[in-house]
Design an enzyme around this catalytic site. Structure first.
Site, mmCIF file in Angstrom:
data_model
loop_
_atom_site.group_PDB
_atom_site.id
_atom_site.type_symbol
_atom_site.label_atom_id
_atom_site.label_comp_id
_atom_site.label_asym_id
_atom_site.label_seq_id
_atom_site.Cartn_x
_atom_site.Cartn_y
_atom_site.Cartn_z
ATOM 1 N N CYS A 140 -58.829 -32.129 -81.529
ATOM 2 C CA CYS A 140 -59.948 -33.030 -81.836
ATOM 3 C C CYS A 140 -60.859 -32.442 -82.919
ATOM 4 O O CYS A 140 -61.225 -33.131 -83.874
ATOM 5 C CB CYS A 140 -60.734 -33.317 -80.569
ATOM 6 S SG CYS A 140 -61.078 -31.855 -79.578
ATOM 7 N N HIS A 220 -68.430 -33.108 -79.544
ATOM 8 C CA HIS A 220 -68.643 -31.903 -80.348
ATOM 9 C C HIS A 220 -69.551 -32.283 -81.531
ATOM 10 O O HIS A 220 -69.523 -33.425 -81.989
ATOM 11 C CB HIS A 220 -67.349 -31.390 -80.985
ATOM 12 C CG HIS A 220 -66.209 -31.165 -80.056
ATOM 13 N ND1 HIS A 220 -66.221 -30.250 -79.041
ATOM 14 C CD2 HIS A 220 -64.961 -31.703 -80.030
ATOM 15 C CE1 HIS A 220 -65.048 -30.237 -78.433
ATOM 16 N NE2 HIS A 220 -64.267 -31.113 -79.009
HETATM 17 P P1 NAD Z 1 -55.465 -33.357 -69.141
HETATM 18 O O1 NAD Z 1 -55.466 -32.184 -68.228
HETATM 19 O O2 NAD Z 1 -56.596 -34.332 -69.078
HETATM 20 O O3 NAD Z 1 -54.139 -34.207 -68.928
HETATM 21 C C1 NAD Z 1 -52.884 -33.647 -68.746
HETATM 22 C C2 NAD Z 1 -52.145 -34.461 -67.710
HETATM 23 O O4 NAD Z 1 -50.810 -33.979 -67.556
HETATM 24 C C3 NAD Z 1 -52.794 -34.368 -66.333
HETATM 25 O O5 NAD Z 1 -52.873 -35.691 -65.796
HETATM 26 C C4 NAD Z 1 -51.815 -33.496 -65.545
HETATM 27 O O6 NAD Z 1 -51.848 -33.810 -64.169
HETATM 28 C C5 NAD Z 1 -50.517 -33.899 -66.179
HETATM 29 N N1 NAD Z 1 -49.406 -32.974 -65.991
HETATM 30 C C6 NAD Z 1 -49.417 -31.635 -65.882
HETATM 31 N N2 NAD Z 1 -48.168 -31.149 -65.756
HETATM 32 C C7 NAD Z 1 -47.348 -32.217 -65.800
HETATM 33 C C8 NAD Z 1 -45.935 -32.391 -65.732
HETATM 34 N N3 NAD Z 1 -45.125 -31.343 -65.583
HETATM 35 N N4 NAD Z 1 -45.422 -33.646 -65.826
HETATM 36 C C9 NAD Z 1 -46.241 -34.725 -65.984
HETATM 37 N N5 NAD Z 1 -47.593 -34.611 -66.047
HETATM 38 C C10 NAD Z 1 -48.136 -33.392 -65.944
HETATM 39 O O7 NAD Z 1 -55.304 -32.794 -70.601
HETATM 40 P P2 NAD Z 1 -55.835 -33.461 -71.944
HETATM 41 O O8 NAD Z 1 -57.260 -33.124 -72.124
HETATM 42 O O9 NAD Z 1 -55.415 -34.880 -71.999
HETATM 43 O O10 NAD Z 1 -55.061 -32.601 -73.017
HETATM 44 C C11 NAD Z 1 -53.707 -32.866 -73.336
HETATM 45 C C12 NAD Z 1 -53.409 -32.227 -74.673
HETATM 46 O O11 NAD Z 1 -54.236 -32.831 -75.656
HETATM 47 C C13 NAD Z 1 -53.694 -30.721 -74.754
HETATM 48 O O12 NAD Z 1 -52.773 -30.153 -75.660
HETATM 49 C C14 NAD Z 1 -55.083 -30.669 -75.341
HETATM 50 O O13 NAD Z 1 -55.359 -29.451 -75.988
HETATM 51 C C15 NAD Z 1 -55.008 -31.824 -76.316
HETATM 52 N N6 NAD Z 1 -56.304 -32.395 -76.674
HETATM 53 C C16 NAD Z 1 -57.268 -32.565 -75.733
HETATM 54 C C17 NAD Z 1 -58.495 -33.097 -76.112
HETATM 55 C C18 NAD Z 1 -59.605 -33.245 -75.135
HETATM 56 O O14 NAD Z 1 -60.747 -33.149 -75.534
HETATM 57 N N7 NAD Z 1 -59.343 -33.510 -73.884
HETATM 58 C C19 NAD Z 1 -58.706 -33.503 -77.429
HETATM 59 C C20 NAD Z 1 -57.668 -33.389 -78.353
HETATM 60 C C21 NAD Z 1 -56.469 -32.807 -77.968
#
Ligand code: NAD
Length: 341
Positions: A140, A220
């Site tokens: 992000c 942010h």
């Molecule tokens: P999150 O923890 O909100 O979501 C991840 C999901 O995957 C959860 O629902 C979890 O239960 C599930 N999960 C875990 N292991 C699993 C598996 N083996 N099979 C299926 N589902 C599974 O994470 P997020 O914040 O959505 O982040 C996801 C990615 O996006 C990361 O790489 C993060 O760095 C990136 N990202 C996050 C943000 C943010 O601010 N949240 C912004 C940009 C990028």
């Protein structure tokens, strides 16, 4: 033929990306995956998404009475491409499964760059990624920086960027993360990794960043100093940013806004899930001196990468030839307006 897309991981990013894919006319959502039969699973089912779970978890979903369509492996097998939205560094563990079924892959910024053929940011390198097998949509913060940098680069050229990132401590639903009463030097050593991440997309850029994390969950904020290749007027910068897609120019004086709390309040009134996939550049912070430009910008971390994930699918299947074409299609389907009022 519509491209069959599945979303592995239905958390903050995954649930938003799934909604966005379902709105595209050249893609079809195969399904989403969950590991726990919690409110997220009920949400997916209530939205009519097919729900897939790891094989060893099927029992707990059956016990909870949450209907599932199959296993994650079956979801991957039915797909042309997987958008991996698992927690950071988990995507790389799934790569062998994606490769087993020869499906293309979009990873997120929490993965290391080596997970994919290229790091991706639509306004910067869409055309370079056409037809690749996998990309990593940068984080992000990096997406926010790159939207600004590549817009300025196109109009004026960019010689140098220095930025301080004030990061939200956690997402709103993350009860176990902090800081809750500190300003965390994130990290204490300089520069922070964000500048390096920007350089995975704009390789020859002179950029250094520092970052702190603070006790807020909303957005942010970046304080950015850019040295341009040429002397510019403030009006020229305003024009370039006004004409660019995916950027909102926010006039704090006009709207009576001085904080991320008020920006999110506007989004609560106007937007689904109070999402702001656009980068918010504070119009009245823009200050120009010769070749130097200073400004504040704000990034809604939960939603800014969503349009880029849609574009990444288009890039890998060559569904649009240029970045402007994909932006036009994605943003029309998502109803992005690039403004509040
Ligand atoms: P999150 O923890 O909100 O979501 C991840 C999901 O995957 C959860 O629902 C979890 O239960 C599930 N999960 C875990 N292991 C699993 C598996 N083996 N099979 C299926 N589902 C599974 O994470 P997020 O914040 O959505 O982040 C996801 C990615 O996006 C990361 O790489 C993060 O760095 C990136 N990202 C996050 C943000 C943010 O601010 N949240 C912004 C940009 C990028």
């Amino acid at each position: 033929m519509k491209v069959k897309v599945s979303v592995n991981g239905y958390g903050t990013i995954g649930k938003r990306v799934a909604d966005a894919i379902a709105k595209q006319d050249d893609m079809v959502l195969v399904g989403v995956s969950k590991t726990k039969p919690d409110y997220g699973a009920y949400l997916a089912v209530s939205k009519g998404h097919d729900l897939y779970v790891p094989k060893e978890k099927t029992g707990i979903f059956e016990e909870a009475g949450v209907p599932i369509t199959g296993t994650v492996e079956e979801m991957v097998e039915k797909s042309d491409i997987v958008i991996d939205a698992l927690p950071g560094k988990k995507g790389i563990e799934m790569k062998p499964l994606y490769e087993k079924y020869n499906v293309k892959q979009v990873f997120q910024g929490g993965e290391k760059p080596v997970v994919a053929d290229a790091s991706f940011s639509t306004l910067c390198n869409y055309e370079e990624t056409l037809g690749l097998n996998s990309v990593r949509v940068v984080s992000c913060n990096t997406t926010g920086l790159l939207r600004l940098i590549c817009t300025l680069k196109r109009s004026f050229g960019v010689r140098k960027v220095r930025a301080t990132l004030v990061r939200r401590g956690a997402d709103p639903r993350e009860v176990k993360k902090g800081p809750i009463n500190a300003i965390l030097l994130n990290p204490p050593t300089l520069p922070s990794h964000h500048g390096g991440d920007v350089k995975t997309v704009v390789k020859d850029l002179d950029i250094m960043t520092s970052a702190v994390a603070v006790p807020t969950t909303l957005m942010h904020v970046h304080s950015v100093l850019v040295e341009l290749e040429e002397r510019v007027s403030k009006d020229a910068v305003l024009n370039a940013l006004e004409e660019a897609p995916r950027i909102i120019l926010l006039n704090t004086n006009k709207l009576g806004v001085k904080s991320t709390a008020e920006i999110i309040e506007i989004a609560r009134d106007l937007r689904h899930r109070n999402d702001i996939p656009e980068l918010v550049v504070v119009e009245d912070s823009i200050t120009v001196s010769g070749k130097e430009l200073m400004l504040f910008q704000a990034v809604h971390q939960e939603s800014i990468v969503v349009p880029e994930n849609v574009d990444a699918v288009r890039a890998l299947f060559k569904l649009a030839d240029t970045w402007t074409e994909t932006v036009g299609r994605t943003d029309k389907n998502l109803g992005l307006t690039y403004k509040f009022y």
